[in-house]
Design an enzyme around this catalytic site. Structure first.
Site, short mmCIF file in Angstrom:
data_model
loop_
_atom_site.label_atom_id
_atom_site.label_comp_id
_atom_site.label_asym_id
_atom_site.label_seq_id
_atom_site.Cartn_x
_atom_site.Cartn_y
_atom_site.Cartn_z
N TRP A 134 0.80 -1.22 0.00
CA TRP A 134 0.00 0.00 0.00
C TRP A 134 0.83 1.27 0.00
O TRP A 134 0.31 2.35 -0.26
CB TRP A 134 -0.92 0.03 1.23
CG TRP A 134 -0.23 -0.34 2.51
CD1 TRP A 134 -0.26 -1.54 3.13
CD2 TRP A 134 0.64 0.49 3.30
NE1 TRP A 134 0.52 -1.53 4.27
CE2 TRP A 134 1.08 -0.28 4.39
CE3 TRP A 134 1.07 1.82 3.21
CZ2 TRP A 134 1.93 0.21 5.38
CZ3 TRP A 134 1.93 2.32 4.18
CH2 TRP A 134 2.34 1.53 5.25
N ASN A 135 2.13 1.19 0.32
CA ASN A 135 2.85 2.44 0.60
C ASN A 135 3.13 3.29 -0.65
O ASN A 135 3.21 4.51 -0.55
CB ASN A 135 4.13 2.17 1.38
CG ASN A 135 5.05 1.18 0.73
OD1 ASN A 135 4.65 0.36 -0.08
ND2 ASN A 135 6.33 1.26 1.07
N GLU A 232 10.87 -8.24 -2.86
CA GLU A 232 11.41 -6.99 -2.32
C GLU A 232 10.74 -6.78 -0.97
O GLU A 232 9.57 -6.44 -0.90
CB GLU A 232 11.14 -5.83 -3.30
CG GLU A 232 11.97 -4.60 -3.00
CD GLU A 232 11.26 -3.63 -2.08
OE1 GLU A 232 11.58 -3.64 -0.87
OE2 GLU A 232 10.41 -2.88 -2.56
N CYS A 266 10.31 1.38 2.25
CA CYS A 266 11.31 0.34 2.52
C CYS A 266 12.71 0.90 2.42
O CYS A 266 13.63 0.41 3.08
CB CYS A 266 11.12 -0.83 1.56
SG CYS A 266 11.03 -0.36 -0.17
#
Length: 458
Positions: A134-135, A232, A266
């Site tokens: 979602w980021n 990832e 991330c």
């Protein structure tokens, strides 16, 4: 988690969706598989590039509406949402312009292998499942879609359950741009549906961006099925500052690097390692600038830090900080959830973290910065590598010998010297250790889901 748009700034659920049934999922897979047989054989790079550029055109034309949608769904500031939309368009253009060259046949010396012709050919694998987070609702899914489609693959997108409208938008804009029906479909399904999709023999491969547990699950299923994957996963990126660095620039970049996307990236810098000679000055400037950030309504252009995407995320971060403080860490600013509606957590700086604290090794997915003192470059590298993750990294120094040490010795998929870790279409993106494997973006990314076929003609 329900499939719903819930505004993180208010906690209000705006729209809910019904998950696709098993029959609907099966029909989508069948449609994708059938489309692939025609798409890979009967479309050229030039045709795909035309559709990819048209996708970029539409994304750019609709940038304001799409940015507002992303802000509504996951709380990123409207400025960063707009930048993400435009970056997504750039990703489609990059692969439209470069896929043919990146996947061109690679000739070998035929005479040395006793052939009249010898070369390597890149061919698409088929239906690829993308499990996306979602980021970065558009950029993350778009940077899968663009190379996959340009290579001749077709895609199935299982997006995070809290960004369903962003997921539906991407499939819609790709279809409106001219890509044939079935080339790219969004599946509104729960995480529990992923295993069945990935085990389906019509699905050739998968890519996942997300948490370590999610990556372990998808990796295990794909391993059992002998299907290629790209993972990832998390990151706990170090940001090292040495005495020769431009301290003011390093501090301002450190602030941006930590709170970008409300701290939910991330590749956000998370662990700040300052040489002892400049440690106090770095901490003072860093705390001052982190404390001065404007936290508030993400739709306000003046807001620099919005809410966290979910209530669970806010609560987990609060617990991590509370545990560190109870163990003796020092909270220099922030440190408590903000009162009122929405899932807000203020920019927070923590020092005096010791190796026995959970915070020393955990990833914090929010605007919380840990600062460490290093006596010399050896200790700085030791602290930087003292993590199970290895995604991105930053080091600030004007000393070329130190730069070479950081480039060679930091255990990460990316090392940025005197700059902030950023993903670019032109550069491969990925990590090592528990940050995953495989690469996205650039030539490496488009080749991940290709059969590398050796051709020998006698």
């Amino acid at each position: 988690m329900p499939i719903a748009t819930t505004n993180p700034a208010t906690g209000e659920t705006v729209k809910t969706f019904t998950a696709a049934s098993n029959d609907e999922v099966d029909a989508a897979i069948a449609r994708a598989y059938a489309r692939f047989q025609d798409y890979r054989r009967n479309t050229t790079f030039a045709q795909r590039a035309e559709w990819a550029h048209a996708t970029a055109d539409l994304i750019e034309a609709e940038a304001d509406q799409t940015a507002a949608l992303m802000t509504l769904e996951m709380g990123k500031t409207i400025a960063s949402a707009k930048a993400e939309v435009l970056k997504s368009a750039k990703g489609f253009r990059y692969y439209a312009d470069n896929a043919a060259a990146l996947l061109a046949d690679e000739p070998a010396d035929a005479g040395k292998v006793g052939a009249s012709q010898a070369y390597t050919r890149y061919q698409p694998l088929g239906v690829v499942l993308a499990v996306m987070p979602w980021n970065f609702p558009l950029w993350q899914a778009g940077r899968f879609a663009a190379p996959a489609l340009m290579a001749g693959n077709v895609g199935l997108l299982k997006h995070a359950s809290n960004v369903p409208q962003s997921a539906l938008y991407l499939a819609d804009v790709i279809a409106r741009a001219g890509f044939p029906d079935g080339c790219f479909q969004t599946l509104l399904v729960s995480a529990s549906a992923v295993e069945g999709i990935l085990r389906d023999p019509r699905v050739a491969a998968a890519t996942l961006t997300g948490s370590e547990p999610a990556g372990q699950s998808v990796g295990a299923i794909a391993g059992d099925e002998i299907k290629p994957t790209v993972l990832e996963l998390g990151g706990s990126d170090p940001f090292i500052v040495m005495p020769s660095a431009d301290l003011d620039k390093a501090v301002s970049t450190a602030v941006t690097g930590r709170v970008q996307n409300n701290g939910q990236s991330c590749i956000a810098a998370k662990r700040f390692i300052a040489h002892a000679d400049i440690y106090d000055a770095f901490v003072d400037k860093f705390v001052e600038q982190m404390s001065a950030l404007t936290v508030g309504d993400p739709t306000d252009p003046q807001t620099q830090v919005g809410p966290l995407a979910t209530e669970q995320s806010r609560d987990e971060i609060a617990q991590q900080v509370d545990d560190a403080a109870a163990a003796g860490a020092v909270i220099r600013c922030g440190g408590k959830p903000l009162a009122g509606p929405g899932w807000y957590y203020p920019p927070t700086v923590i020092t005096d973290i010791t190796k026995d604290m959970n915070l020393y090794t955990e990833e914090v997915f929010g605007p919380v910065a840990s600062v460490y003192r290093a006596a010399d470059i050896d200790e700085a590298i030791e602290i930087a590598n003292a993590t199970t993750f290895g995604l991105g990294s930053n080091a600030w120094t004007q000393d070329e010998a130190e730069q070479r040490r950081f480039i060679n010795d930091i255990e990460a998929g990316q090392v940025f010297i005197n700059g902030m870790t950023v993903s670019y279409p032109e550069l491969p993106f990925g990590g090592i250790k528990r940050s995953g494997y495989g690469r996205e973006l650039a030539g490496h990314g488009i080749r991940e889901f290709c059969n590398i076929k050796t051709v020998w003609v006698g």
